[in-house]
Design a protein around this motif. Structure first.
Motif, PDB file in Angstrom:
ATOM      1  N   MET A   1      28.705  -2.119   3.236  1.00 52.57           N
ATOM      2  CA  MET A   1      28.622  -3.371   3.920  1.00 52.57           C
ATOM      3  C   MET A   1      27.214  -3.615   4.460  1.00 52.57           C
ATOM      4  SD  MET A   1      30.604  -4.617   7.303  1.00 52.57           S
ATOM      5  CE  MET A   1      31.821  -5.814   6.947  1.00 52.57           C
ATOM      6  N   SER A   2      26.522  -2.560   4.891  1.00 49.25           N
ATOM      7  CA  SER A   2      25.180  -2.779   5.431  1.00 49.25           C
ATOM      8  C   SER A   2      24.231  -3.348   4.392  1.00 49.25           C
ATOM      9  CB  SER A   2      24.596  -1.519   6.054  1.00 49.25           C
ATOM     10  OG  SER A   2      25.121  -0.361   5.540  1.00 49.25           O
ATOM     11  N   ARG A   3      24.411  -2.995   3.124  1.00 51.91           N
ATOM     12  CA  ARG A   3      23.547  -3.576   2.079  1.00 51.91           C
ATOM     13  C   ARG A   3      23.819  -5.063   1.913  1.00 51.91           C
ATOM     14  NH1 ARG A   3      24.400   0.409  -2.694  1.00 51.91           N
ATOM     15  NH2 ARG A   3      25.661   1.485  -1.191  1.00 51.91           N
ATOM     16  N   ASP A   4      25.098  -5.446   1.993  1.00 52.44           N
ATOM     17  CA  ASP A   4      25.455  -6.864   1.889  1.00 52.44           C
ATOM     18  C   ASP A   4      24.836  -7.656   3.038  1.00 52.44           C
ATOM     19  OD1 ASP A   4      26.986  -6.370  -0.378  1.00 52.44           O
ATOM     20  OD2 ASP A   4      28.830  -6.086   0.775  1.00 52.44           O
ATOM     21  N   ILE A   5      24.874  -7.073   4.224  1.00 55.53           N
ATOM     22  CA  ILE A   5      24.299  -7.743   5.388  1.00 55.53           C
ATOM     23  C   ILE A   5      22.790  -7.869   5.230  1.00 55.53           C
ATOM     24  CG2 ILE A   5      23.880  -7.504   7.876  1.00 55.53           C
ATOM     25  CD1 ILE A   5      26.687  -6.186   8.024  1.00 55.53           C
ATOM     26  N   ALA A   6      22.146  -6.816   4.770  1.00 51.28           N
ATOM     27  CA  ALA A   6      20.687  -6.836   4.580  1.00 51.28           C
ATOM     28  C   ALA A   6      20.282  -7.904   3.566  1.00 51.28           C
ATOM     29  CB  ALA A   6      20.196  -5.467   4.137  1.00 51.28           C
ATOM     30  N   ARG A   7      21.085  -8.107   2.535  1.00 52.07           N
ATOM     31  CA  ARG A   7      20.767  -9.122   1.525  1.00 52.07           C
ATOM     32  C   ARG A   7      20.754 -10.532   2.095  1.00 52.07           C
ATOM     33  NH1 ARG A   7      24.867  -7.830  -2.763  1.00 52.07           N
ATOM     34  NH2 ARG A   7      24.925  -5.726  -2.024  1.00 52.07           N
ATOM     35  N   THR A   8      21.493 -10.748   3.163  1.00 48.43           N
ATOM     36  CA  THR A   8      21.522 -12.090   3.759  1.00 48.43           C
ATOM     37  C   THR A   8      20.329 -12.339   4.663  1.00 48.43           C
ATOM     38  OG1 THR A   8      22.740 -11.466   5.763  1.00 48.43           O
ATOM     39  CG2 THR A   8      24.050 -12.023   3.812  1.00 48.43           C
ATOM     40  N   GLY A   9      19.576 -11.279   4.982  1.00 47.16           N
ATOM     41  CA  GLY A   9      18.445 -11.413   5.880  1.00 47.16           C
ATOM     42  C   GLY A   9      18.824 -11.148   7.331  1.00 47.16           C
ATOM     43  N   ALA A  10      20.096 -10.843   7.566  1.00 51.94           N
ATOM     44  CA  ALA A  10      20.555 -10.559   8.936  1.00 51.94           C
ATOM     45  C   ALA A  10      20.223  -9.117   9.309  1.00 51.94           C
ATOM     46  CB  ALA A  10      22.056 -10.783   9.035  1.00 51.94           C
ATOM     47  N   THR A  11      20.362  -8.812  10.565  1.00 51.27           N
ATOM     48  CA  THR A  11      20.124  -7.464  11.063  1.00 51.27           C
ATOM     49  C   THR A  11      21.430  -6.885  11.583  1.00 51.27           C
ATOM     50  OG1 THR A  11      17.888  -8.045  11.739  1.00 51.27           O
ATOM     51  CG2 THR A  11      18.834  -6.081  12.729  1.00 51.27           C
ATOM     52  N   LEU A  12      21.782  -5.733  11.111  1.00 52.59           N
ATOM     53  CA  LEU A  12      22.984  -5.044  11.570  1.00 52.59           C
ATOM     54  C   LEU A  12      22.600  -4.155  12.745  1.00 52.59           C
ATOM     55  CD1 LEU A  12      25.954  -4.155  11.275  1.00 52.59           C
ATOM     56  CD2 LEU A  12      25.157  -2.405   9.677  1.00 52.59           C
ATOM     57  N   VAL A  13      23.283  -4.341  13.849  1.00 53.83           N
ATOM     58  CA  VAL A  13      23.021  -3.528  15.037  1.00 53.83           C
ATOM     59  C   VAL A  13      24.280  -2.736  15.348  1.00 53.83           C
ATOM     60  CG1 VAL A  13      22.460  -3.570  17.491  1.00 53.83           C
ATOM     61  CG2 VAL A  13      21.432  -5.248  15.955  1.00 53.83           C
ATOM     62  N   ARG A  14      24.142  -1.424  15.324  1.00 52.36           N
ATOM     63  CA  ARG A  14      25.278  -0.560  15.656  1.00 52.36           C
ATOM     64  C   ARG A  14      25.122  -0.109  17.098  1.00 52.36           C
ATOM     65  NH1 ARG A  14      27.514   1.866  10.559  1.00 52.36           N
ATOM     66  NH2 ARG A  14      26.344   0.821   8.940  1.00 52.36           N
ATOM     67  N   SER A  15      26.228  -0.134  17.826  1.00 52.75           N
ATOM     68  CA  SER A  15      26.165   0.202  19.241  1.00 52.75           C
ATOM     69  C   SER A  15      27.410   0.974  19.646  1.00 52.75           C
ATOM     70  CB  SER A  15      26.068  -1.091  20.062  1.00 52.75           C
ATOM     71  OG  SER A  15      26.160  -0.801  21.429  1.00 52.75           O
ATOM     72  N   SER A  16      27.228   1.889  20.554  1.00 54.58           N
ATOM     73  CA  SER A  16      28.378   2.632  21.079  1.00 54.58           C
ATOM     74  C   SER A  16      28.904   1.965  22.350  1.00 54.58           C
ATOM     75  CB  SER A  16      27.984   4.082  21.367  1.00 54.58           C
ATOM     76  OG  SER A  16      26.942   4.111  22.320  1.00 54.58           O
ATOM     77  N   ARG A  17      28.247   0.868  22.762  1.00 54.01           N
ATOM     78  CA  ARG A  17      28.693   0.140  23.955  1.00 54.01           C
ATOM     79  C   ARG A  17      29.940  -0.675  23.647  1.00 54.01           C
ATOM     80  NH1 ARG A  17      22.772  -0.700  25.134  1.00 54.01           N
ATOM     81  NH2 ARG A  17      22.831  -2.022  23.324  1.00 54.01           N
ATOM     82  N   ASP A  18      30.561  -1.136  24.694  1.00 57.53           N
ATOM     83  CA  ASP A  18      31.715  -2.016  24.573  1.00 57.53           C
ATOM     84  C   ASP A  18      31.271  -3.321  23.905  1.00 57.53           C
ATOM     85  OD1 ASP A  18      33.400  -4.339  25.606  1.00 57.53           O
ATOM     86  OD2 ASP A  18      34.571  -2.619  26.298  1.00 57.53           O
ATOM     87  N   PRO A  19      32.016  -3.817  22.909  1.00 57.03           N
ATOM     88  CA  PRO A  19      31.615  -5.054  22.217  1.00 57.03           C
ATOM     89  C   PRO A  19      31.473  -6.250  23.150  1.00 57.03           C
ATOM     90  CG  PRO A  19      33.380  -3.966  21.020  1.00 57.03           C
ATOM     91  CD  PRO A  19      33.207  -3.227  22.306  1.00 57.03           C
ATOM     92  N   LEU A  20      32.301  -6.342  24.166  1.00 57.34           N
ATOM     93  CA  LEU A  20      32.171  -7.462  25.103  1.00 57.34           C
ATOM     94  C   LEU A  20      30.888  -7.364  25.910  1.00 57.34           C
ATOM     95  CD1 LEU A  20      35.829  -7.980  26.348  1.00 57.34           C
ATOM     96  CD2 LEU A  20      34.501  -9.388  24.770  1.00 57.34           C
TER      97      LEU A  20
END
Length: 50
Positions: A1-20
């Protein structure tokens, strides 16, 4: 999935914090740079969960 996201020009940010907590941070950043987080630019439609 990260490759698909990179192809769109977006940045994937992974975090261990609460999503909210990350959402609050993103909205705060939007306000800090002069954007309205309740009215995203280039978005004409949205889904609002009931």
């Amino acid at each position: 999935m990260s490759r698909d996201i990179a192809r769109t020009g977006a940045t994937l940010v992974r975090s261990s914090r609460d999503p909210l907590a990350d959402l609050v941070r993103a909205q705060g950043l939007a306000v800090a740079v002069g954007l309205d987080p309740d009215r995203p630019w280039k978005m004409t439609r949205s889904v609002v969960p009931a």
